[in-house]
Scaffold this active site. Structure first.
Site, short mmCIF file in Angstrom:
data_model
loop_
_atom_site.label_atom_id
_atom_site.label_comp_id
_atom_site.label_asym_id
_atom_site.label_seq_id
_atom_site.Cartn_x
_atom_site.Cartn_y
_atom_site.Cartn_z
N THR A 16 0.90 -0.97 0.08
CA THR A 16 0.09 0.05 -0.09
C THR A 16 0.92 1.22 0.07
O THR A 16 0.44 2.17 -0.55
CB THR A 16 -0.98 -0.05 1.30
OG1 THR A 16 -1.62 -1.31 1.22
CG2 THR A 16 -1.68 1.25 1.21
N LYS A 37 -8.18 -1.59 -5.76
CA LYS A 37 -7.92 -2.64 -4.86
C LYS A 37 -9.01 -3.99 -5.02
O LYS A 37 -10.12 -3.55 -4.83
CB LYS A 37 -7.77 -2.33 -3.17
CG LYS A 37 -7.60 -3.27 -2.35
CD LYS A 37 -6.23 -3.28 -1.73
CE LYS A 37 -6.07 -4.53 -0.98
NZ LYS A 37 -4.52 -4.46 -0.39
N ASP A 53 -6.35 0.33 3.58
CA ASP A 53 -5.81 0.40 2.16
C ASP A 53 -6.53 1.17 1.24
O ASP A 53 -5.91 2.16 0.46
CB ASP A 53 -5.45 -0.96 1.63
CG ASP A 53 -4.54 -1.70 2.54
OD1 ASP A 53 -4.01 -1.30 3.38
OD2 ASP A 53 -4.28 -2.97 1.91
N GLU A 111 -3.56 -2.56 -6.31
CA GLU A 111 -2.66 -3.29 -5.45
C GLU A 111 -3.28 -4.47 -5.07
O GLU A 111 -4.55 -4.50 -4.85
CB GLU A 111 -2.86 -2.31 -4.15
CG GLU A 111 -2.00 -3.10 -2.90
CD GLU A 111 -2.47 -2.57 -1.51
OE1 GLU A 111 -3.01 -1.44 -1.43
OE2 GLU A 111 -1.87 -3.04 -0.52
N GLY A 112 -2.53 -5.66 -5.11
CA GLY A 112 -3.03 -6.88 -4.90
C GLY A 112 -3.45 -7.13 -3.34
O GLY A 112 -3.38 -5.87 -2.69
N ALA A 113 -3.45 -8.16 -3.03
CA ALA A 113 -3.88 -8.31 -1.57
C ALA A 113 -2.90 -9.72 -0.84
O ALA A 113 -2.75 -10.47 -1.70
CB ALA A 113 -5.31 -8.88 -1.26
N GLY A 114 -2.35 -9.56 0.26
CA GLY A 114 -1.30 -10.65 0.63
C GLY A 114 -0.24 -10.78 -0.30
O GLY A 114 0.31 -9.60 -0.60
N VAL A 197 17.03 -8.34 -11.54
CA VAL A 197 16.06 -7.36 -11.36
C VAL A 197 16.12 -6.24 -10.97
O VAL A 197 17.42 -6.28 -10.51
CB VAL A 197 14.82 -8.00 -10.65
CG1 VAL A 197 15.46 -8.12 -9.20
CG2 VAL A 197 13.56 -7.49 -10.90
N1 LIG Z 1 8.32 3.52 2.94
C1 LIG Z 1 7.50 3.28 4.11
N2 LIG Z 1 7.36 4.48 5.07
C2 LIG Z 1 6.74 4.02 6.36
N3 LIG Z 1 6.46 3.22 6.72
C3 LIG Z 1 6.42 1.99 5.86
C4 LIG Z 1 7.08 2.34 4.48
N4 LIG Z 1 6.96 1.00 3.96
C5 LIG Z 1 6.22 0.23 4.86
N5 LIG Z 1 6.03 0.71 5.92
C6 LIG Z 1 5.45 0.24 7.08
O1 LIG Z 1 4.84 -1.07 6.76
C7 LIG Z 1 3.83 -1.41 7.19
C8 LIG Z 1 2.91 -2.41 6.11
O2 LIG Z 1 2.84 -1.67 4.89
P1 LIG Z 1 1.70 -1.81 4.00
O3 LIG Z 1 2.15 -1.15 2.72
O4 LIG Z 1 0.25 -1.46 4.66
O5 LIG Z 1 1.84 -3.28 3.63
P2 LIG Z 1 0.80 -4.16 2.73
O6 LIG Z 1 0.06 -3.39 1.84
O7 LIG Z 1 1.69 -5.03 1.96
O8 LIG Z 1 0.13 -5.02 3.62
C9 LIG Z 1 2.96 0.14 7.18
O9 LIG Z 1 1.81 0.32 7.69
C10 LIG Z 1 4.18 0.95 7.32
O10 LIG Z 1 4.33 0.93 9.10
MG LIG Z 2 -2.12 -3.16 1.58
#
Ligand SMILES: Nc1ncnc2c1ncn2[C@@H]1O[C@H](COP(=O)(O)OP(=O)(O)O)[C@@H](O)[C@H]1O
Ligand SMILES: [Mg+2]
Length: 231
Positions: A16, A37, A53, A111-114, A197
């Site tokens: 996210t 999403k 999200d 944005e995918g999930a998991g 990559v």
């Molecule tokens: N660039 C970033 N800056 C600040 N926090 C981050 C950053 N990247 C990840 N995080 C932390 O990681 C947590 C999980 O990220 P998130 O994007 O919600 O994961 P996902 O969407 O994959 O479940 C966020 O809530 C935040 O606390």
């Molecule tokens: Mg997410």
């Protein structure tokens, strides 16, 4: 369909934050961009520092949270199980239709999930949706211990499915004034070399503020990524 598909090595890997930083940076540069999403779960969980999200994606893309995520569930379980618990049956075709509709207006960041092989419907994964949409993929990954294995596995699965992986995005990537640790720098180099990559780093963002997100997103080579963003 023109867009990018943001997946990750896991739930909580930073999908996210990567997606909203990208959207904020693109929007700031004047290009209209939508967020999608396919399903959001865990809405019964107490709210943390970051909003759910679909709310965050809505804020940066100027949509309503309901437009961003057509399927919304309370329990913090996979979308497939959440739908089942709600007595709903999700058809893959409906997921694909909704994502394509989001892309009809122009550029879309999905944005995918998991993780990549998390189920969105019975026997239908996030990977299947990305393949159906034909969008190039970004993989959000943690910079710390364990990320080489998770990143390379995700890369392998994505490529085996025929997806084009644009980059692994390590997030949050330490930048001024802090520096990456030896472990983080070594992880980044190993993933780039072993995976063949591009690896990008998204700087830390203090919170869900669109201008702070856009500032972080500017560190990503999104101009170049968007040139290949035709699905
Ligand atoms: N660039 C970033 N800056 C600040 N926090 C981050 C950053 N990247 C990840 N995080 C932390 O990681 C947590 C999980 O990220 P998130 O994007 O919600 O994961 P996902 O969407 O994959 O479940 C966020 O809530 C935040 O606390
Ligand atoms: Mg997410």
């Amino acid at each position: 369909m023109r867009g990018l598909f943001v997946t990750g090595t896991d739930t909580g890997a930073g999908k996210t934050v990567v997606a909203v930083a990208l959207i904020a940076a693109v929007a700031e540069a004047g290009e209209p961009v939508r967020a999608h999403k396919p399903a959001v779960t865990g809405l019964d969980e107490p709210r943390g520092r970051w909003p759910p999200d679909h709310e965050l994606l809505a804020t940066v893309s100027g949509l309503s949270p309901e437009q961003v995520a057509p399927l919304r569930y309370g329990p913090a379980v996979s979308p497939q199980l959440a739908a089942e618990l709600a007595g709903e049956h999700v058809e893959p075709e409906a997921l694909e239709r909704a994502a394509r509709a989001a892309g009809e207006q122009g550029l879309v960041i999905v944005e995918g999930a998991g993780g990549l092989l998390s189920p969105l419907a019975r026997d239908y994964t996030v990977c299947d949706l990305a393949v159906a949409l034909g969008l190039p993929v970004l993989i959000a990954a943690r910079p710390g211990l364990g990320t080489i294995n998770h990143s390379l596995l995700t890369l392998l699965a994505a490529r085996a499915a025929g997806l084009q992986v644009l980059a692994v995005v390590m997030t949050p990537w330490p930048s001024e004034p802090s520096e990456p640790s030896d472990l983080e720098a070594s992880n980044r180099e190993a993933i780039a070399r072993m995976g063949g990559v591009e690896v990008a780093g998204l700087p830390a963002v203090a919170g869900p503020d669109p201008s702070a997100l856009a500032r972080a997103g500017r560190a990503l080579p999104w101009h170049r990524w968007l040139e290949t963003a035709v699905g």
